[in-house]
Write a protein that holds these residues in place. Structure first.
Motif, mmCIF file in Angstrom:
data_model
loop_
_atom_site.group_PDB
_atom_site.id
_atom_site.type_symbol
_atom_site.label_atom_id
_atom_site.label_comp_id
_atom_site.label_asym_id
_atom_site.label_seq_id
_atom_site.Cartn_x
_atom_site.Cartn_y
_atom_site.Cartn_z
ATOM 1 N N PRO A 120 35.756 -67.305 7.524
ATOM 2 C CA PRO A 120 34.523 -68.255 6.814
ATOM 3 C C PRO A 120 33.358 -67.201 5.519
ATOM 4 O O PRO A 120 32.756 -67.953 5.012
ATOM 5 N N LEU A 121 33.493 -65.719 5.700
ATOM 6 C CA LEU A 121 32.971 -65.164 4.921
ATOM 7 C C LEU A 121 33.951 -64.268 4.196
ATOM 8 O O LEU A 121 32.931 -63.635 3.565
ATOM 9 N N ALA A 122 35.089 -64.183 3.797
ATOM 10 C CA ALA A 122 35.715 -63.386 3.311
ATOM 11 C C ALA A 122 35.909 -64.202 1.827
ATOM 12 O O ALA A 122 36.028 -65.015 1.226
ATOM 13 N N GLY A 123 36.185 -62.256 1.099
ATOM 14 C CA GLY A 123 35.142 -61.984 -0.030
ATOM 15 C C GLY A 123 33.846 -62.826 -0.970
ATOM 16 O O GLY A 123 33.510 -62.835 -1.863
ATOM 17 N N VAL A 124 32.772 -63.007 0.495
ATOM 18 C CA VAL A 124 31.606 -63.471 -0.087
ATOM 19 C C VAL A 124 30.608 -62.807 -0.127
ATOM 20 O O VAL A 124 30.087 -62.507 -1.018
ATOM 21 N N LEU A 125 31.383 -61.625 0.683
ATOM 22 C CA LEU A 125 30.262 -60.093 0.760
ATOM 23 C C LEU A 125 31.169 -58.900 1.726
ATOM 24 O O LEU A 125 31.646 -59.622 2.875
ATOM 25 N N THR A 126 30.393 -58.015 1.464
ATOM 26 C CA THR A 126 31.316 -56.845 2.364
ATOM 27 C C THR A 126 30.189 -56.982 3.257
ATOM 28 O O THR A 126 29.368 -56.514 3.823
ATOM 29 N N LEU A 127 31.221 -55.601 4.570
ATOM 30 C CA LEU A 127 30.161 -55.329 5.615
ATOM 31 C C LEU A 127 29.399 -54.853 5.543
ATOM 32 O O LEU A 127 27.914 -55.373 5.496
ATOM 33 N N ASP A 128 29.051 -53.878 4.316
ATOM 34 C CA ASP A 128 27.696 -52.711 4.487
ATOM 35 C C ASP A 128 27.147 -54.161 3.514
ATOM 36 O O ASP A 128 25.351 -53.759 3.914
ATOM 37 N N GLU A 129 27.105 -54.936 2.719
ATOM 38 C CA GLU A 129 25.769 -55.380 2.177
ATOM 39 C C GLU A 129 25.576 -56.519 2.987
ATOM 40 O O GLU A 129 24.179 -56.692 2.950
ATOM 41 N N PHE A 130 26.200 -56.858 3.947
ATOM 42 C CA PHE A 130 25.728 -57.969 5.351
ATOM 43 C C PHE A 130 24.436 -56.764 5.819
ATOM 44 O O PHE A 130 23.626 -57.291 6.639
ATOM 45 N N MET A 131 24.883 -55.561 6.575
ATOM 46 C CA MET A 131 24.080 -54.992 6.863
ATOM 47 C C MET A 131 22.816 -54.095 6.351
ATOM 48 O O MET A 131 21.681 -54.530 6.770
ATOM 49 N N LYS A 132 22.847 -54.362 4.929
ATOM 50 C CA LYS A 132 21.600 -53.637 4.140
ATOM 51 C C LYS A 132 20.867 -55.288 4.163
ATOM 52 O O LYS A 132 19.699 -55.052 3.835
ATOM 53 N N PHE A 133 21.355 -56.581 3.896
ATOM 54 C CA PHE A 133 20.607 -57.747 4.143
ATOM 55 C C PHE A 133 19.897 -57.312 5.182
ATOM 56 O O PHE A 133 18.701 -58.165 6.118
ATOM 57 N N ALA A 134 21.131 -57.202 6.576
ATOM 58 C CA ALA A 134 20.223 -57.593 8.002
ATOM 59 C C ALA A 134 19.022 -56.604 7.995
ATOM 60 O O ALA A 134 18.126 -56.579 8.448
ATOM 61 N N GLU A 135 19.200 -55.315 7.023
ATOM 62 C CA GLU A 135 17.980 -54.097 7.972
ATOM 63 C C GLU A 135 16.791 -54.277 6.942
ATOM 64 O O GLU A 135 15.847 -54.244 7.046
ATOM 65 N N GLU A 136 16.551 -54.698 6.013
ATOM 66 C CA GLU A 136 16.089 -55.648 4.703
ATOM 67 C C GLU A 136 14.853 -56.768 5.448
ATOM 68 O O GLU A 136 14.334 -57.169 4.924
ATOM 69 N N GLY A 137 16.464 -57.699 6.297
ATOM 70 C CA GLY A 137 15.298 -58.960 6.497
ATOM 71 C C GLY A 137 14.672 -58.955 7.351
ATOM 72 O O GLY A 137 14.897 -57.988 8.108
ATOM 73 N N ALA A 138 13.786 -59.875 7.992
ATOM 74 C CA ALA A 138 12.806 -60.279 9.120
ATOM 75 C C ALA A 138 14.446 -60.126 10.175
ATOM 76 O O ALA A 138 13.522 -59.881 11.210
ATOM 77 N N SER A 139 15.511 -60.304 10.493
ATOM 78 C CA SER A 139 15.971 -60.520 11.272
ATOM 79 C C SER A 139 16.117 -58.482 12.193
ATOM 80 O O SER A 139 16.263 -58.925 12.791
ATOM 81 N N GLN A 140 15.547 -58.336 11.009
ATOM 82 C CA GLN A 140 15.882 -56.733 11.598
ATOM 83 C C GLN A 140 14.906 -57.008 13.015
ATOM 84 O O GLN A 140 15.478 -55.635 13.508
ATOM 85 N N LYS A 141 14.109 -57.679 12.648
ATOM 86 C CA LYS A 141 13.023 -57.104 14.226
ATOM 87 C C LYS A 141 13.692 -57.639 15.197
ATOM 88 O O LYS A 141 13.063 -57.720 16.548
ATOM 89 N N SER A 142 14.738 -58.883 15.504
ATOM 90 C CA SER A 142 15.066 -59.082 16.554
ATOM 91 C C SER A 142 16.424 -58.095 16.823
ATOM 92 O O SER A 142 16.860 -59.169 17.440
ATOM 93 N N ILE A 143 17.325 -57.771 16.415
ATOM 94 C CA ILE A 143 18.280 -57.630 16.255
ATOM 95 C C ILE A 143 18.271 -56.469 17.140
ATOM 96 O O ILE A 143 19.299 -57.031 18.227
ATOM 97 N N VAL A 144 17.829 -56.042 18.158
ATOM 98 C CA VAL A 144 18.290 -55.675 19.620
ATOM 99 C C VAL A 144 17.925 -56.533 20.472
ATOM 100 O O VAL A 144 19.212 -56.413 21.350
ATOM 101 N N ASN A 145 17.158 -57.567 20.520
ATOM 102 C CA ASN A 145 17.252 -58.686 21.330
ATOM 103 C C ASN A 145 18.391 -59.532 20.678
ATOM 104 O O ASN A 145 19.084 -60.159 21.820
ATOM 105 N N VAL A 146 19.387 -59.966 19.916
ATOM 106 C CA VAL A 146 20.578 -60.604 19.273
ATOM 107 C C VAL A 146 21.828 -59.215 19.766
ATOM 108 O O VAL A 146 22.467 -59.896 20.618
ATOM 109 N N LEU A 147 21.433 -58.009 20.443
ATOM 110 C CA LEU A 147 22.178 -57.444 20.649
ATOM 111 C C LEU A 147 22.645 -57.251 21.990
ATOM 112 O O LEU A 147 23.414 -56.316 22.768
#
Length: 248
Positions: A120-147
């Motif tokens: 569903p995300l094919a061609g929308v953004l790259t994996l690196d872009e996703f990781m960058k958004f995740a690192e910059e976003g508020a969700s970074q605060k809960s990534i450890v719990n997600v994992l």
């Protein structure tokens, strides 16, 4: 402006706004795919009209009217140009939301990691872009719990008799994706810190140990050297720190 187009844009903008609220906590795979389909609609609409000046002006006025009616959050008003990257904007809003469910985070990251054209995300953004958004976003605060969403007790994570669950395997793949992203940036300190945070969670040591036996990732951005450095760091980390967390 056609009433159907007005109604469809209103639906999409509502979804973009909802992506910034606590309501996202109720989203699942069906809700995510539905929102992305509406984003795709908005992108196709932009492609059809952006070079037709008169229609583009009408669409811009339509967007302003919709957002006045919906009372959009300050600083989050969408413009005609924003429609061009509607799905990327939606993903960015989700990653900037601490209410994002772990299931939805997993779905998006695994979708990008699979490199499938049916994603569903094919061609929308790259994996690196996703990781960058995740690192910059508020969700970074809960990534450890997600994992570390697994609820099983800590066991011998690198013992031959250990059989990881499907959830643990998924978490291991996701954790390695984050580590590889940091490895590409030569950020060993962040990698070490993330491993300690994950290990401190229930089921965390299992996730880290499971990474040792994973197959090579399929994303083309992962080089042999980067993967080797990441695997070496994981192995050395386990040797050094495993006993500290084993009985927690």
């Amino acid at each position: 402006m056609d009433r159907e187009i007005f109604s469809n844009l209103q639906t999409f903008i509502q979804l973009v706004n909802i992506a910034t609220t606590e309501s996202v906590g109720q989203w699942d795979e069906v809700a995510l795919k539905k929102a992305l389909r509406w984003g795709e609609y908005a992108e196709k609409l932009y492609t059809k009209v952006h070079q037709r000046q008169e229609i583009a002006r009408k669409l811009s006025r339509c967007l302003k009217r919709i957002q006045l009616q919906l009372v959009c959050p300050p600083g989050r008003e969408m413009t005609l140009e924003d429609l061009k990257n509607s799905r990327k904007l939606l993903v960015k809003n989700l990653l900037d939301n601490t209410s994002l469910p772990s299931e939805v985070y997993h779905l998006m990251l695994m979708s990008l990691s699979s490199q499938s054209l049916d994603s569903p995300l094919a061609g929308v953004l790259t994996l690196d872009e996703f990781m960058k958004f995740a690192e910059e976003g508020a969700s970074q605060k809960s990534i450890v719990n997600v994992l570390t969403k697994v609820e099983s007790s800590i066991s011998e994570a690198v013992d031959d008799s250990f059989q990881p669950t499907a959830d643990t395997l998924t978490d291991a793949h996701l954790l390695r994706t984050h580590l590889l992203y940091q490895a590409k940036k030569n950020n060993s300190e962040s990698m070490d810190s993330l491993l300690h945070e994950v290990a401190a969670k229930q089921g965390g040591l299992e996730v880290i140990g499971t990474m040792v036996g994973l197959e090579k990732p399929r994303q083309p951005s992962c080089t042999e050297e980067c993967l080797r450095e990441c695997e070496e760091l994981i192995f050395q980390w386990l040797v050094k720190n495993k006993d500290d967390y084993k009985n927690r």
